[in-house]
Enzyme design. Structure first.
Site, short mmCIF file in Angstrom:
data_model
loop_
_atom_site.label_atom_id
_atom_site.label_comp_id
_atom_site.label_asym_id
_atom_site.label_seq_id
_atom_site.Cartn_x
_atom_site.Cartn_y
_atom_site.Cartn_z
N LYS A 30 -2.87 -13.29 45.10
CA LYS A 30 -2.52 -12.03 43.40
C LYS A 30 -2.17 -10.86 44.53
CE LYS A 30 -5.25 -10.80 40.18
NZ LYS A 30 -6.36 -10.33 39.73
N SER A 105 -7.21 -11.47 34.23
CA SER A 105 -5.82 -11.04 35.25
C SER A 105 -4.64 -11.97 35.90
CB SER A 105 -5.95 -9.74 35.62
OG SER A 105 -6.54 -10.24 37.04
N SER A 129 -11.46 -13.06 35.54
CA SER A 129 -10.46 -13.16 36.05
C SER A 129 -9.47 -14.11 36.89
CB SER A 129 -9.26 -11.81 35.85
OG SER A 129 -9.94 -10.71 35.68
#
Length: 444
Positions: A30, A105, A129
């Site tokens: 990420k 996210s 997330s």
């Protein structure tokens, strides 16, 4: 495929010379986790060309385990969103149905695994997330107990809530990645000794005979009927394998979403204050397309624009941050301001303590708690952005776990209308082995 789905912000391969448990495995990381020499944007124009000079602890452990990093996965800006549509680099699409969101996210990380662009991935879970996109993309995602995995090198959004967690196609593979990244770290004082010499992969044996699974009624009521049908079918499968299910009540979770957003936004307003175009982040001229010579990032100079410090600060943040980030900073600053601290922030912390007590009481009677991960099926791109409040409410089943700092896993539990449905399993603190064992039984 990766470009069509907008999975990566930066697609670049970093190979490891080490020989370890992840040798031959590819991992997407990420884009809010620091990677030495590899751009780390947090999905924001504010950090458009930031290249960290060091690796996060989890990235160092990946390299030591022999993993090959294949890119930095797209994400909601600074982790603020539930759909991966707030990224400054465009929305990521769901590999299962490209007209729908992948969740957020960590949507880029989940999509990378679902699309086969990476064997494994790392995401971060502040209010769901990791579990949210795992459910929407039909893969496995684990949110570890707070303190099990080092956050050193993670660009902070809400320190007291967030943890780095793994994605994988199967429970055993996610557990294997957790084995690599778990354990204490001298660079992060919040880590604990639990996780030393862990064998979470070994716990994925599917043995749930005699296990008691509690079902919080508050986390099932109000969910989409199609989601509930798939959830109940998964529970029946666990019962067929020897588990016992029983209803439990968590009265406090009705206040969890409100408490979570007050705390998360307050911490965001503090953490993101340093991105002012002088200390950190792009200068206003850069956000406007200014030349290289006008840039002030990390230089300690306020070059590239005119006006006093306050005017320069405001311009950099106006141009560098997206709408959702600005909304959360403003609301968080308001909640912390003189005269409102006791009315909002203090009450939110009281609610957080109530949620933790409710979970502790529940785990005196059951081994693990189960609920739908997401109460809805993945929405179509764009259809949920016009109503932020409704979007926040979709996190109702995941945010209580972060408030209580507990571990949880999302495992695929069937489909509804051709779309994945996720089952969430929550354990007591450092009860990762129990949730991994139960989740592996869901796969059987």
């Amino acid at each position: 495929m990766a470009a069509d789905l907008n999975i990566f912000v930066t697609e670049e391969t970093v190979e490891s010379d080490a020989d370890g448990p992840l040798s031959g495995k590819t991992v997407a990381v990420k884009d809010n986790i620091s990677t030495e020499g590899l751009r780390t944007t947090c999905g924001s124009a504010m950090l458009d060309d930031y290249v960290p000079p060091y690796d996060a602890t989890v990235v160092k452990r990946l390299k030591d385990a022999g993993a090959t990093i294949v890119g930095k996965a797209n994400m909601d800006e600074f982790g603020m969103g539930s759909t991966t549509e707030t990224s400054a680099f465009g929305a990521t699409k769901n590999p299962v149905d490209p007209e729908r969101v992948p969740g957020g996210s960590s949507g880029g990380s989940a999509a990378a695994v679902a699309a086969g662009e990476a064997d494994l991935a790392l995401g971060t879970d502040t209010g769901g997330s990791v579990r949210n996109p795992a459910a929407f993309c039909g893969v496995v995602g684990i949110k570890p107990t707070y303190g099990l995995v080092s956050r050193y090198g993670l660009v902070a959004y809400a320190n007291s809530l967030e943890q780095i967690g793994p994605f994988a196609p199967t429970v055993a593979e996610a557990a294997e990645l957790l084995d690599v990244i778990a354990g204490p770290d001298a660079k992060d004082a919040t880590t604990r000794d639990e996780g030393v010499n862990s064998d979470y992969a070994g716990a994925a044996d599917g043995d749930v005979d005699g296990l008691t699974v509690g079902v919080p009624t508050e986390l099932v009521e109000g969910a989409d009927d199609r989601v509930v049908e798939a959830f109940e079918a998964a529970l029946s499968e666990l019962e067929a394998q020897g588990a016992e299910t029983t209803e439990v009540s968590l009265e406090s979770v009705g206040h969890a979403v409100q408490a979570y957003y007050v705390i998360a936004m307050s911490e965001a307003s503090s953490n993101l204050a340093r991105f002012d175009g002088v200390r950190y982040g792009t200068s206003a001229s850069e956000a406007s397309g200014g030349s290289e010579g006008e840039r002030s990032e990390f230089s300690g100079e306020s070059g590239g624009y005119e006006g006093n410090w306050n005017e320069s600060f405001a311009r950099a943040r106006e141009e560098g941050f997206g709408a959702e980030v600005k909304r959360r900073i403003l609301l968080g600053t308001y909640a912390l301001s003189a005269g409102y601290h006791d009315k909002y922030y203090k009450k939110a912390q009281d609610a957080r303590a109530w949620v933790a007590q409710d979970f502790d009481a529940a785990f005196e009677a059951v081994d693990v708690l189960a609920s739908p991960t997401m109460p809805v099926l993945p929405p179509r791109l764009g259809e949920s952005l016009d109503d932020p409040l409704q979007l926040y409410l979709t996190d109702a089943n995941t945010v209580p776990v972060n408030l209580a700092n507990l571990p949880a896993i999302s495992v695929p539990a069937g489909e509804a209308d051709g779309l994945p449905v996720g089952l969430q399993l929550i354990g007591p603190k450092f009860g990762e082995e129990t949730i991994i064992r139960t989740a592996s039984a869901v796969e059987n």
